[in-house]
Design an enzyme around this catalytic site. Structure first.
Site, PDB file in Angstrom:
ATOM      1  N   CYS A   1       0.829  -1.225   0.481  1.00 14.49           N
ATOM      2  CA  CYS A   1       0.236   0.249  -0.037  1.00 14.49           C
ATOM      3  C   CYS A   1       0.044   1.267   0.076  1.00 14.49           C
ATOM      4  CB  CYS A   1      -1.240  -0.139   1.106  1.00 14.49           C
ATOM      5  SG  CYS A   1      -1.980   1.307   1.351  1.00 14.49           S
TER       6      CYS A   1
ATOM      7  N   CYS B   1      -0.513   4.195   2.299  1.00 13.28           N
ATOM      8  CA  CYS B   1       0.021   3.472   3.309  1.00 13.28           C
ATOM      9  C   CYS B   1       1.316   3.822   3.380  1.00 13.28           C
ATOM     10  CB  CYS B   1      -1.026   2.670   3.418  1.00 13.28           C
ATOM     11  SG  CYS B   1      -2.190   2.029   3.571  1.00 13.28           S
ATOM     12  N   ASP B   2       2.019   3.643   3.401  1.00  8.97           N
ATOM     13  CA  ASP B   2       3.373   3.448   3.848  1.00  8.97           C
ATOM     14  C   ASP B   2       4.760   4.323   3.217  1.00  8.97           C
ATOM     15  OD1 ASP B   2       2.703   1.496   5.278  1.00  8.97           O
ATOM     16  OD2 ASP B   2       3.169  -0.267   4.100  1.00  8.97           O
TER      17      ASP B   2
HETATM   18  C1  LIG Z   1      -0.131  -4.022   5.464  1.00 15.48           C
HETATM   19  C2  LIG Z   1      -0.949  -3.023   5.145  1.00 15.48           C
HETATM   20  C3  LIG Z   1      -1.134  -1.502   5.851  1.00 15.48           C
HETATM   21  C4  LIG Z   1      -2.127  -0.483   5.657  1.00 15.48           C
HETATM   22  N1  LIG Z   1      -1.906   1.144   5.985  1.00 15.48           N
HETATM   23  C5  LIG Z   1      -2.849   1.367   6.226  1.00 15.48           C
HETATM   24  C6  LIG Z   1      -2.884   2.889   6.869  1.00 15.48           C
HETATM   25  O1  LIG Z   1      -2.256   2.835   7.196  1.00 15.48           O
HETATM   26  N2  LIG Z   1      -4.015   3.796   6.708  1.00 15.48           N
HETATM   27  C7  LIG Z   1      -4.951   3.443   5.764  1.00 15.48           C
HETATM   28  O2  LIG Z   1      -5.685   4.115   5.500  1.00 15.48           O
HETATM   29  N3  LIG Z   1      -5.106   2.060   5.458  1.00 15.48           N
HETATM   30  C8  LIG Z   1      -4.417   1.159   5.420  1.00 15.48           C
HETATM   31  N4  LIG Z   1      -4.222   0.242   4.830  1.00 15.48           N
HETATM   32  C9  LIG Z   1      -5.305  -0.421   4.631  1.00 15.48           C
HETATM   33  C10 LIG Z   1      -6.578  -0.751   4.735  1.00 15.48           C
HETATM   34  O3  LIG Z   1      -5.637  -1.478   6.125  1.00 15.48           O
HETATM   35  C11 LIG Z   1      -7.763  -1.049   4.124  1.00 15.48           C
HETATM   36  O4  LIG Z   1      -8.309  -0.206   3.138  1.00 15.48           O
HETATM   37  C12 LIG Z   1      -8.865  -1.647   5.331  1.00 15.48           C
HETATM   38  O5  LIG Z   1      -8.559  -2.123   6.098  1.00 15.48           O
HETATM   39  C13 LIG Z   1     -10.067  -2.102   4.675  1.00 15.48           C
HETATM   40  O6  LIG Z   1     -10.835  -2.376   5.224  1.00 15.48           O
HETATM   41  P1  LIG Z   1     -11.986  -3.416   4.937  1.00 15.48           P
HETATM   42  O7  LIG Z   1     -13.057  -3.281   6.484  1.00 15.48           O
HETATM   43  O8  LIG Z   1     -13.581  -3.195   4.182  1.00 15.48           O
HETATM   44  O9  LIG Z   1     -11.336  -4.837   4.810  1.00 15.48           O
HETATM   45  P2  LIG Z   1      -9.899  -5.596   5.359  1.00 15.48           P
HETATM   46  O10 LIG Z   1      -9.669  -4.690   6.668  1.00 15.48           O
HETATM   47  O11 LIG Z   1      -9.521  -6.384   5.051  1.00 15.48           O
HETATM   48  O12 LIG Z   1     -11.182  -6.277   6.461  1.00 15.48           O
HETATM   49  C14 LIG Z   1     -12.047  -7.642   6.337  1.00 15.48           C
HETATM   50  C15 LIG Z   1     -12.440  -8.529   7.204  1.00 15.48           C
HETATM   51  O13 LIG Z   1     -13.414 -10.011   6.765  1.00 15.48           O
HETATM   52  C16 LIG Z   1     -12.679 -10.853   7.337  1.00 15.48           C
HETATM   53  N5  LIG Z   1     -13.169 -11.705   6.583  1.00 15.48           N
HETATM   54  C17 LIG Z   1     -13.064 -12.385   5.582  1.00 15.48           C
HETATM   55  N6  LIG Z   1     -13.179 -13.134   4.726  1.00 15.48           N
HETATM   56  C18 LIG Z   1     -14.200 -13.765   5.816  1.00 15.48           C
HETATM   57  C19 LIG Z   1     -15.268 -15.129   5.880  1.00 15.48           C
HETATM   58  N7  LIG Z   1     -14.779 -15.333   5.338  1.00 15.48           N
HETATM   59  N8  LIG Z   1     -16.060 -14.915   6.122  1.00 15.48           N
HETATM   60  C20 LIG Z   1     -15.418 -14.273   8.082  1.00 15.48           C
HETATM   61  N9  LIG Z   1     -14.607 -13.259   8.590  1.00 15.48           N
HETATM   62  C21 LIG Z   1     -14.449 -13.161   6.682  1.00 15.48           C
HETATM   63  C22 LIG Z   1     -11.486 -10.242   7.682  1.00 15.48           C
HETATM   64  O14 LIG Z   1     -10.669 -11.541   8.137  1.00 15.48           O
HETATM   65  C23 LIG Z   1     -11.551  -9.399   7.979  1.00 15.48           C
HETATM   66  O15 LIG Z   1     -11.364  -9.211   8.840  1.00 15.48           O
HETATM   67  C24 LIG Z   1      -3.176  -0.988   4.511  1.00 15.48           C
HETATM   68  C25 LIG Z   1      -3.657  -2.416   4.649  1.00 15.48           C
HETATM   69  C26 LIG Z   1      -1.976  -3.276   4.144  1.00 15.48           C
HETATM   70  C27 LIG Z   1      -2.542  -4.959   4.237  1.00 15.48           C
END
Ligand SMILES: Cc1cc2nc3c(=O)[nH]c(=O)nc-3n(C[C@H](O)[C@H](O)[C@H](O)COP(=O)(O)OP(=O)(O)OC[C@H]3O[C@@H](n4cnc5c(N)ncnc54)[C@H](O)[C@@H]3O)c2cc1C
Length: 341
Positions: free
Chosen positions: A140, A143-144
């Protein structure tokens, strides 16, 4: 026996937890199903510096705060892996229409589902990638990127994301090596031209990363190899001599897989497989909402995930109000309860 809720929220990252908070606050009967510890990608993020109100917060700390906040408003959080989400079109009462099945054999029924299951960035699968994740290996740029001010870094990939992010990262890095396994990009022409015009970017064509090396502070070097076969064509496993490249960071953009495989029915999506929604975050199927990283949108950040989820939860509340008004009987009739329980 089916468990019945107003929305079932699939996934407990920032998007799911925010949907849970708003649904709970609106007094909806909501359940959040999360396969692991709630927090999603926050749990893989050491430092967050771009979430408003927090100049700096650890990913784990933010995940804990978001989980506690959602629980405070009464949303039930269950440790469950969702295996299948489908629409029971035969059912007469829309309150029983959406069905969410889980690995443990539980069945949940609801008029609405908020899919917040995020996705997974494709990995290089080379030695050092896991060891140095968060210590120089990133997926990302937004992010980084700021952590690499004044440094020499690499970007891996050849599509739109790799080219756009390589260009973006030159705001911070003094030099960006763009490593691509082929001799031409897949990115759109206009993006390619921007990259090729940028004096801070050096493209390493026909090259793959074989190894990521470092020390206790993080990444220090990449081990690279060519891919061009002498007689023409490619071997993406690498051919010819290995060479070393000194960098302190490597950003990998070789694809992202949104977790949409849980949906049993076709739902409109974009070319990347991300779910297309309207302004309420509703997908092409009524009652099914998509939020956060699983949704088709320009950027994927914590702020966009929580924004999507806020909209979806409020839209769900309004949809349920309308549904209740149109419902022939108040509450769930006994025959239906017997049929679907
Ligand atoms: C290494 C890294 C660093 C980042 N740093 C930043 C940052 O500094 N600032 C920023 O704004 N963004 C950052 N991001 C991006 C940000 O983390 C994501 O955009 C955000 O987390 C998305 O949120 P979400 O809830 O849509 O998905 P996710 O955070 O991916 O959450 C999805 C959830 O669904 C669950 N899930 C999936 N499939 C299933 C299933 N079948 N049954 C039950 N549960 C399930 C997973 O376990 C997970 O907990 C970073 C991403 C990464 C990978």
């Amino acid at each position: 026996m089916a468990r019945v809720y107003d929305p079932v929220i699939g996934g407990g990252g920032p998007a799911g937890l925010t949907a849970a908070l708003y649904a709970g606050r609106a007094k909806l009967s909501a359940v959040l199903l999360e396969r692991g510890l709630p927090g999603g990608q926050l749990l893989n993020t050491k430092d967050v510096e771009d979430y408003p109100g927090f100049e700096h917060v650890g990913g784990f700390e933010l995940a804990t705060l978001m989980t506690q906040h959602a629980q405070k408003f009464g949303c039930e959080i269950r440790t469950e892996t969702v295996t299948r989400i489908w629409r029971d079109v035969g059912v007469e009462d829309p309150w029983w229409r959406w069905v969410v099945e889980t690995e443990s054999g539980e069945v949940y029924r609801a008029p609405t589902v908020i899919l917040a299951a995020g996705g997974t960035a494709h990995k290089l699968g080379v030695p050092g990638e896991v060891e140095y994740a968060g210590r120089g290996v990133s997926y990302c740029a937004v992010c980084d990127g700021a952590f690499f001010e004044g440094e020499r870094i690499a970007v891996v990939g050849g599509g739109d994301a790799a080219c756009e992010e390589a260009d973006f990262l030159t705001r911070y890095a003094t030099k960006v090596y763009l490593i691509h396994r082929r001799g031409e990009f897949r990115a759109q022409k206009v993006i390619q031209e921007r990259v090729l015009r940028n004096a801070k970017i050096e493209v390493l064509w026909d090259t793959v990363v074989k190894r990521i090396e470092g020390d206790e502070r993080g990444v220090t070097e990449l081990v690279l190899q060519g891919t061009r076969l002498p007689g023409g064509g490619y071997d993406f496993e690498g051919v010819g001599p290995l060479r070393r490249l000194a960098v302190t960071g490597v950003f990998v953009f070789i694809g992202f897989q949104p977790n949409t495989h849980l949906l049993a029915e076709h739902v409109e999506h974009d070319a990347g497989g991300y779910l297309v929604t309207d302004w309420r975050m509703q997908t092409s199927l009524p009652g099914l909402y998509a939020v956060g990283d699983v949704r088709s949108q320009l950027v994927r950040q914590i702020t966009t995930a929580v924004g999507d989820a806020t909209t979806a939860a409020i839209a769900v509340e309004r949809y349920l109000t309308e549904l209740r008004e149109r419902r022939p009987v108040a509450g769930v009739s006994q025959p239906l309860r017997e049929k679907y329980s």
